[in-house]
Structures are given as structure tokens and as C-alpha cells.
Design an enzyme around this catalytic site. Structure first.
Site, PDB file in Angstrom:
ATOM      1  N   HIS A  90       9.105 -48.104  30.298  1.00  0.00           N
ATOM      2  CA  HIS A  90       8.162 -47.527  29.332  1.00  0.00           C
ATOM      3  C   HIS A  90       6.819 -47.171  29.999  1.00  0.00           C
ATOM      4  O   HIS A  90       5.759 -47.323  29.388  1.00  0.00           O
ATOM      5  CB  HIS A  90       7.907 -48.479  28.157  1.00  0.00           C
ATOM      6  N   ASN A 163      11.887 -49.408  19.114  1.00  0.00           N
ATOM      7  CA  ASN A 163      12.329 -48.148  19.709  1.00  0.00           C
ATOM      8  C   ASN A 163      12.664 -47.145  18.613  1.00  0.00           C
ATOM      9  O   ASN A 163      12.707 -47.496  17.435  1.00  0.00           O
ATOM     10  CB  ASN A 163      13.587 -48.382  20.558  1.00  0.00           C
TER      11      ASN A 163
HETATM   12 FE1  HDD Z   1      11.055 -54.054  26.369  1.00  0.00          FE
HETATM   13  C1  HDD Z   1       8.139 -52.740  27.479  1.00  0.00           C
HETATM   14  C2  HDD Z   1      10.922 -52.018  23.566  1.00  0.00           C
HETATM   15  C3  HDD Z   1      14.154 -55.177  25.402  1.00  0.00           C
HETATM   16  C4  HDD Z   1      10.995 -56.302  28.889  1.00  0.00           C
HETATM   17  N1  HDD Z   1       9.800 -52.639  25.677  1.00  0.00           N
HETATM   18  C5  HDD Z   1       8.631 -52.251  26.273  1.00  0.00           C
HETATM   19  C6  HDD Z   1       7.988 -51.262  25.466  1.00  0.00           C
HETATM   20  C7  HDD Z   1       8.771 -51.059  24.369  1.00  0.00           C
HETATM   21  C8  HDD Z   1       9.910 -51.935  24.501  1.00  0.00           C
HETATM   22  C9  HDD Z   1       8.508 -50.100  23.235  1.00  0.00           C
HETATM   23  C10 HDD Z   1       6.676 -50.578  25.806  1.00  0.00           C
HETATM   24  C11 HDD Z   1       5.511 -51.305  25.221  1.00  0.00           C
HETATM   25  C12 HDD Z   1       4.235 -50.563  25.528  1.00  0.00           C
HETATM   26  O1  HDD Z   1       4.074 -49.453  24.994  1.00  0.00           O
HETATM   27  O2  HDD Z   1       3.428 -51.099  26.273  1.00  0.00           O
HETATM   28  N2  HDD Z   1      12.323 -53.615  24.850  1.00  0.00           N
HETATM   29  C13 HDD Z   1      12.043 -52.829  23.754  1.00  0.00           C
HETATM   30  C14 HDD Z   1      13.091 -52.975  22.773  1.00  0.00           C
HETATM   31  C15 HDD Z   1      14.002 -53.848  23.297  1.00  0.00           C
HETATM   32  C16 HDD Z   1      13.518 -54.265  24.588  1.00  0.00           C
HETATM   33  C17 HDD Z   1      13.129 -52.284  21.421  1.00  0.00           C
HETATM   34  C18 HDD Z   1      15.274 -54.375  22.702  1.00  0.00           C
HETATM   35  C19 HDD Z   1      15.492 -54.469  21.428  1.00  0.00           C
HETATM   36  N3  HDD Z   1      12.365 -55.449  27.041  1.00  0.00           N
HETATM   37  C20 HDD Z   1      13.564 -55.787  26.486  1.00  0.00           C
HETATM   38  C21 HDD Z   1      14.120 -56.918  27.191  1.00  0.00           C
HETATM   39  C22 HDD Z   1      13.221 -57.269  28.178  1.00  0.00           C
HETATM   40  C23 HDD Z   1      12.125 -56.327  28.063  1.00  0.00           C
HETATM   41  C24 HDD Z   1      15.433 -57.595  26.862  1.00  0.00           C
HETATM   42  C25 HDD Z   1      13.266 -58.360  29.190  1.00  0.00           C
HETATM   43  C26 HDD Z   1      13.974 -59.419  29.119  1.00  0.00           C
HETATM   44  N4  HDD Z   1       9.843 -54.403  27.973  1.00  0.00           N
HETATM   45  C27 HDD Z   1       9.993 -55.390  28.857  1.00  0.00           C
HETATM   46  C28 HDD Z   1       8.893 -55.473  29.882  1.00  0.00           C
HETATM   47  C29 HDD Z   1       7.927 -54.367  29.368  1.00  0.00           C
HETATM   48  C30 HDD Z   1       8.677 -53.757  28.200  1.00  0.00           C
HETATM   49  C31 HDD Z   1       9.322 -55.390  31.298  1.00  0.00           C
HETATM   50  C32 HDD Z   1       7.405 -53.362  30.390  1.00  0.00           C
HETATM   51  C33 HDD Z   1       5.918 -53.325  30.195  1.00  0.00           C
HETATM   52  C34 HDD Z   1       5.641 -54.335  29.202  1.00  0.00           C
HETATM   53  O3  HDD Z   1       6.772 -54.974  28.841  1.00  0.00           O
HETATM   54  O4  HDD Z   1       4.550 -54.604  28.750  1.00  0.00           O
HETATM   55  O5  HDD Z   1       8.306 -56.717  29.881  1.00  0.00           O
END
Ligand code: HDD
Length: 712
Positions: A90, A163
């Protein structure tokens, strides 16, 4: 309209004055951090006025620079460290401020204050994103879109990090790094950018059938949205809402846009990625500047605790939807975005979301994907934002006061008074003190859930069916949407180099979703069509869910549509005026495009300023086009290759197109035929109603076959 458009462009190019209308608590809070250099001298970070910002200090005008030049050193050092790591996923995103308004007092459902009063407004910041591409990648790639909302409630921040599709690719957070490594650019050559059409993605998802449902959504038109304003949002997981009596309900969160759920067509999406990679962020920013504030209805699907096991899927499984036919959506409030950030980095880049940020009245479910997410988000900010004090960055701070005994660490800005940074204490009067977990005092309490189990590493048997819901999705779509899905799989798999991966997707995934779909894709790839599914897919109780087709999720009005009017020398001002009035009446962004950016001459001898040139503003940037007052002799138009291309491309991408004036029969010269959206008449008023209907329908789907012969 011209003035409006100019205002938009100049405002977006420079800094934007804060919207006086938005006086939410968070806007007021951010106000105190803003810095305005108007009328101020240039100074160093230490406050020293700078006399010369053009020349470094050197020994003689041709001599070496001197190390003592603290002004040069400070400037270069700061510059050297301007970049921070982008988000792992993202990374590419855009944000906006706004508010959430509760429709009613929902306290029977939850004790969360932001839902507890009719008309109560809570400030929010929303960040939309793509998943795969880096910060500088294009907006319109085929990808899931992130839809993350920070509610600055009076009881603390609540982050709903969702999402634009309702299901996820994996069931357990332990698979997230594998999934992300597979979809991201391949490690040896860092290709492709912003795309899933490559071997490692399809290798992984074909070996991990739990991804089948999310993948078919990603191959649908949902993954190429027309704008961020025209997408649904989903919390994906099942959460809990809890009222003051401790009664909990399971809920799914859903955002439904007033603007409709609209998509691009694939050829258009790919071209926009080159011509205007900022298409989505520009659209959001301009709409807000024009006062066309995007709006979503917030709804929940409510499931009683005792009904947890009454579905033929597990409500804890994030690869499953709860069909609206089984549990309808209850509307709770609305979200309005009405202010662009002042500074992209300070706000949109530094905002830090975490699904673990919840407030009293909400709680998690035991969805294993959600449980893993609760850890990952704050953890990732440690390296992205450089330490554990990112909650002090203005965009991340709650609007309510917060005191605790956490101290120090990098970039601490709060100056904590007092001697006792521990609890209990008798030195600082015992403050800050706990709020016992009682509903009336607002202390957070987790849902009183009994857990009695063995420690195991295993998936529940109720998570095992991976195909009945992708099948339900596919069967619920219109023929047009199904066709697009077949084309998307064929396109993506056509980019996969390894034959065995292509075959595995067709034989072991698609055959279990729908044999017709598998057959079409197989034929396009030149591999034998599978004769039967490889596994016995359970028959779901529901065969179709009409709520899944976006064809029915059309906009309520024309507000915010972007239309081009192609204008040439000799057109009458009389033909343009009613068009401008009509556009203004519906809050449509109408842009006049001339052969060049120079004004055109009207038949009345006046000069008519244009908003841009046909070459500079291609058809792919608009929802529809009008060519007003075409003269009987349309040679000038036909001799202009850019204009002809504009018209044909508008037709190819199934957009409404109105040709008016004595030469409207130009349609024939272009070898086109009238249809529900290709309209010709002496003047616009004769086709206005039909044009409006076509605009509301978004695209003229029945034209699709005919449009294939137009060169891309
Ligand atoms: Fe995630 C970012 C949505 C599963 C780990 N995720 C991130 C963002 C969104 C989502 C919208 C961007 C937020 C922003 O604008 O800063 N992610 C989802 C959805 C998931 C999902 C809807 C499942 C239903 N994500 C998911 C899992 C993991 C992560 C299973 C880790 C175990 N996601 C992250 C992250 C991020 C992220 C690596 C990248 C930057 C951040 O968090 O702040 O930690």
C-alpha cells in the site's frame, strides 16, 4: 466552468488554503502545527536569518568551499535524509479529511460514542491506496485498493483498515509475507511494477487455493476502479460491536458510495497509467476542490452471537463474504470527504493505521488473519516512521487527551511533567489513573469471551471450502462482467512464462469455480479445456447474490462526472452556453478542449477560451464527450487526427458521446452507428435526457462487441 477549472489547477499546483467549512476537532488540532512562510525571512533551523541562499561560502570566488559553512551543511544534511521507507504494501496512496456522521443513536448496538447520537460528527482522515506498486507507480493498475479510515473519536482513535474488495487472499497472517513476496516485483529484476501479471504471483495463488476467491475479485472490474470515489469499502473481517450491557453482535463493515461503483475498461486503464499516472489522486483532489464531496454510506451486517455457526461458511474466515441476501446491510451513518491535505508528506505519508486501534464498544473476532494484523501495523511503523513515538506526529494524534507512563525514545516531543513515570505512585498524586473497565466511565473492556482450547497449529475444518464462494461471485455477475473476468485471467496468464503455472491455474483453480470460465481461458491460452472440476465443491445454500454485481450499484446523480466538449473555430456561442448551464446545474466538470490550448473563434466573432487541447487531455481522462455545433462541412474535424482518435476512443471505451449541430451525421463518416449512448441531433437539448441516462449507466455495455473493431 472555465474559472472553476483554472482555480482547481492553480490550487492543486500550489498550497491549498484550509477549508473554512471544515471545523472538526482534528482540523482545529492540526491548525496549531501549520507553518505559513508568507512575509517571513528565510532562516536556518536554528533561527538565523540567511542573507544569501545562492552561494556557498568559499575561499575566493573560484576557490574551494569551506567546511565552516553551517548554512550549506544544514541544508544538504537535511536534504540527504528527506526520504523515509515507503510502506511495505500500500505504498502508493492519497488521502483526504472529512467527517463521519451517525444517522441515529445506535447505543442499543454499541456503546461507541461516535455512533451514539443522531447527527453526531466525528473527524476522519481517509487514505486510499494500491497494494503492489511503489510510491511512484501508476494509479490505474489492476490491483486491490486500500480504504483506510482513521476516526478521531472523543474516546480515542478508531482505525478501520479495509479494502475495496470484501475478501482477502489468505486465511492466516503467517502466510502474509509469502503472499506479499509473491505478488511484489520479482526479486531478480524488480519487474513488474504495479501488476500481478507475473509468474511468482500466479505460482503462489495456484498453490494456495484459499486465494481463489480474492483472486477472482481482483480479476473483476472492481480492481480497475474509475475513481476512488466510486468504490465500495469493506472491513473484510468479522468484528464485534458491544453495547453498554455487554451484549455483543458480530458485524461486517461495508461502505457504499453515493457515486456508484464504477470501473474503467482494461484498455483505458492501461493507457491512463501512461498518460496520467496520477489519475485517481488528481480526481479525488479536484472533486473536493470543486465542492463535489464524495460520500459513502456506512452499514453493518449484524449477526447474533448464537448464529455464529448457522452459515455454510465460517464467519471468522476472511476469504468469505456474508451474502446480503442472508444478512442485509443496516445503515448506520455516512462518510463525507471535504478537505484536501495541506501537505502530502506530513499527513498522507505519515499517517499510521492499525486495525488494533479500536475504542470501547468495538472488539475483534478470532479471525486468524485479523489477529496477526493487530501486531504487524504498529510494528511496521517502527522502521517506517523511525521509532515508537509516531503517535505524536500531528496526523496520528487522538483529539482526546492521552496520558500514560510511556517515556522517551526517538523523536519524543511531549514534555512530561512530574517525577513518577509509573503506576501506582504516591508522588504525583497517583496520576494518571486507570479508568476501571466500566461502561459508564469509558474504560476499554474486551468482550467477555470464554476460550477453552488446546494450543494447536491447524486450520479449522470450517475454513476448508475455497471454491463455493468464488463460484457464487462468478454466477452472480452479468454476462459483461463475466466476460471481463475471463479476459483478465487470459491477459494475466498470458504474461506468465511457465506453462505448468498457466495449466495449474486453469485446471486446479478455474475448473473448480466454473468450467465455462476455465474453458474460455484455456482456449485463449491454447491449452486443453478441463472436462470436470478436480474436487467436489460443496453446493452453497445460496446460488446467486445479485448484490455482488456492480451493474446495479450505479450513481444516484451526475455530480462529479467529467465530460469533454471538443470545440473548433466557427462554433456558435449559442451552442455552448446551454451546455455550460447544464453542467453547472448537475455539478459536472465540463472541459472545453480545442485543437490547441489557444482560444477558438466563435461564429459570432468572439474568442472562446478553452480548458486544454484535444492532444493534451485525451479521451481516457473523461467519462463522456460532446462535440457541439458540428458544421455541415466537417472536414476541419476529420482532418484533425487527434480529434478523430478522441471520438473513436470514446466510442471504444463504451462512453456516452453526443454529436450535435448540422453536421452531426459525421457519425456515418466515422463508420459508427447510433446506440443508447452514441447520440446525434441538431442540438444538445434533443438528446440531453438520453445522454443523462447513458451517463448514469456509466458505460454502454451493449456496444462492447462493436467496439472491438476500433483500433486500440
Ligand atoms: Fe494490511 C497496510 C489493508 C492484511 C500488514 N493494509 C495496509 C493498508 C491497508 C491494508 C488499507 C494501508 C494503510 C495505509 O493507508 O497506511 N491489510 C489490509 C486488509 C487486510 C490486510 C484489508 C486483510 C483483510 N496486512 C494484512 C496482513 C498483514 C498486513 C495479514 C500482516 C500480517 N498492511 C500490513 C503492513 C502495512 C499494511 C505491512 C504496510 C504499511 C502499514 O501497514 O502501515 O503492516
Amino acid at each position: 466552468m472555465k474559472n472553476k477549472t483554472e482555480k482547481v489547477k492553480s490550487q492543486l499546483a500550489g498550497s491549498t488554503a484550509p477549508d473554512k467549512k471544515n471545523t472538526t476537532a482534528k482540523t482545529r488540532d492540526l491548525e496549531s502545527y501549520k507553518s505559513d512562510a508568507t512575509g517571513q525571512p528565510l532562516r536556518t533551523n536554528q533561527g538565523v536569518k540567511i542573507a544569501d541562499n545562492k552561494n556557498s561560502l568559499r575561499a575566493g570566488s573560484r576557490g574551494p568551499s569551506l567546511l565552516e559553512d553551517f548554512i550549506l551543511r544544514e541544508k544538504i544534511t537535511h536534504f540527504d535524509h528527506e526520504r523515509i521507507p515507503e510502506r511495505i504494501v500500500h505504498a502508493r496512496g492519497v488521502g483526504a479529511h472529512g467527517y463521519f456522521e451517525s444517522y441515529a443513536d445506535h447505543s442499543s448496538l454499541t456503546k461507541a460514542g461516535f455512533l451514539g447520537e443522531k447527527g453526531k460528527q466525528t473527524p476522519v482522515f481517509v487514505r486510499f491506496s494500491t497494494v503492489q506498486g511503489p510510491r511512484g507507480s501508476a494509479d490505474t493498475v489492476r490491483d486491490v485498493r486500500g480504504f483506510a479510515i482513521k476516526f478521531y473519536t472523543e474516546e480515542g482513535n478508531f482505525d478501520l483498515v479495509g479494502n475495496n474488495i470484501p475478501v482477502f487472499f489468505i486465511q492466516d497472517a503467517i502466510k502474509f509475507p509469502d503472499f506479499v513476496h509473491a505478488v511484489k516485483p520479482e526479486p531478480h529484476n524488480e519487474i513488474p511494477t504495479g501488476a500481478s501479471a507475473h509468474d511468482t504471483f500466479w505460482d503462489f495463488v495456484s498453490l494456495q487455493p484459499e486465494s481463489a476467491h480474492a483472486v477472482i475479485w481482483a480479476m473483476s472490474d472492481r480492481a480497475i476502479p474509475r475513481s476512488l470515489r466510486a468504490m465500495q469499502g469493506f472491513g473484510v473481517h468479522t468484528f464485534r460491536l458491544i453495547n453498554a450491557k455487554g451484549v455483543a453482535k458480530f458485524v461486517k463493515f461495508i461502505w457504499t458510495p453515493k457515486q456508484g461503483v464504477l470501473s474503467l475498461v482494461w484498455d483505458e486503464a492501461q493507457k491512463i497509467a501512461g498518460k496520467d499516472p496520477d489519475f485517481h489522486r488528481r480526481d479525488l483532489g479536484e472533486s473536493i476542490e470543486l465542492g463535489n464531496y464524495p460520500e459513502w454510506e456506512f452499514g453493518v451486517q449484524i449477526i447474533d452471537e448464537q448464529d455464529e455457526h448457522s452459515f455454510d461458511f465460517d464467519i471468522l474466515d476472511p476469504t468469505k463474504i456474508v451474502p446480503e441476501e442472508l444478512v442485509p446491510i443496516t445503515p448506520l451513518g455516512k462518510l463525507v470527504l471535504n478537505r484536501n491535505p495541506d501537505n502530502f508528506f506530513a499527513e498522507t505519508e505519515q499517517i499510521a493505521f492499525c486495525p488494533g486501534h479500536i475504542v470501547p464498544g468495538l472488539d475483534f473476532s478470532n479471525d486468524p488473519l485479523l489477529q496477526g494484523r493487530l501486531f504487524s501495523y504498529t510494528d511496521t511503523q517502527l522502521s517506517r516512521l523511525g521509532g515508537p513515538n509516531f503517535h505524536e506526529i500531528p496526523i496520528n494524534k487522538p483529539v482526546c487527551p492521552f496520558h500514560n507512563n510511556q517515556r522517551d525514545a526517538l523523536h519524543r516531543t511531549t514534555i512530561h511533567k512530574g517525577q513518577a513515570a509509573y503506576e501506582p505512585n504516591s508522588i504525583d498524586g497517583g496520576w494518571p489513573q486507570e479508568t476501571p473497565p466500566a461502561a459508564k466511565d469509558g474504560g476499554f473492556e474486551s468482550y467477555y469471551e470464554r476460550i477453552d482450547a488446546h494450543k494447536v497449529r491447524e486450520r479449522s475444518a470450517s475454513f476448508k471450502d475455497h471454491f463455493s464462494q468464488p463460484r457464487l461471485f462468478y454466477k452472480s455477475l452479468s454476462a459483461t462482467e463475466q466476460l471481463h473476468i475471463a479476459e483478465a485471467y487470459s491477459f494475466e496468464l498470458g504474461k506468465v512464462k511457465r506453462q505448468h503455472i498457466r495449466e495449474r491455474v486453469v485446471n486446479e483453480i478455474l475448473s473448480n469455480i466454473d468450467l465455462g470460465l476455465a474453458g474460455t481461458v484455456a482456449q485463449k491460452l491454447g491449452i486443453p479445456a478441463p472436462k470436470k472440476p478436480t474436487i467436489k465443491v460443496p453446493e452453497p445454500s445460496l446460488k446467486q447474490s445479485s448484490a455482488l454485481s456492480q451493474m446495479k450499484l450505479t450513481p444516484q446523480d451526475l455530480q462529479g462526472k467529467k465530460i469533454a466538449a471538443l470545440v473548433f473555430d466557427g462554433l456558435s456561442a449559442k451552442a455552448i452556453r446551454p451546455l455550460l448551464d447544464w453542467a453547472q446545474q448537475h455539478s459536472i466538470a465540463l472541459q472545453l478542449l480545442g485543437p490547441t490550448s489557444a482560444p477558438v473563434k466563435t461564429s459570432e466573432g468572439k474568442s472562446l477560451a478553452v480548458d486544454g487541447s484535444i492532444k493534451g487531455e485525451p479521451s481516457i481522462l473523461f467519462d463522456a464527450a460532446i462535440v457541439p455545433d458540428i458544421p455541415t462541412d466537417h472536414t476541419a474535424l476529420l482532418d484533425n487526427g487527434q480529434a478523430v482518435h478522441f471520438i473513436l476512443e470514446t466510442f471504444k471505451h463504451l462512453k456516452p458521446l453526443a454529436l450535435t449541430g448540422p453536421g452531426a451525421s459525421l457519425i456515418k463518416a466515422l463508420h459508427l452507428e447510433e446506440d443508447a449512448g452514441l447520440l446525434q441531433a441538431k442540438d444538445f437539448s434533443a438528446v440531453r435526457e438520453q445522454f443523462e441516462r447513458a451517463l448514469l449507466a456509466h458505460r454502454v455495455w451493449e456496444r462492447e462487441k462493436k467496439a472491438e473493431r476500433i483500433p486500440a
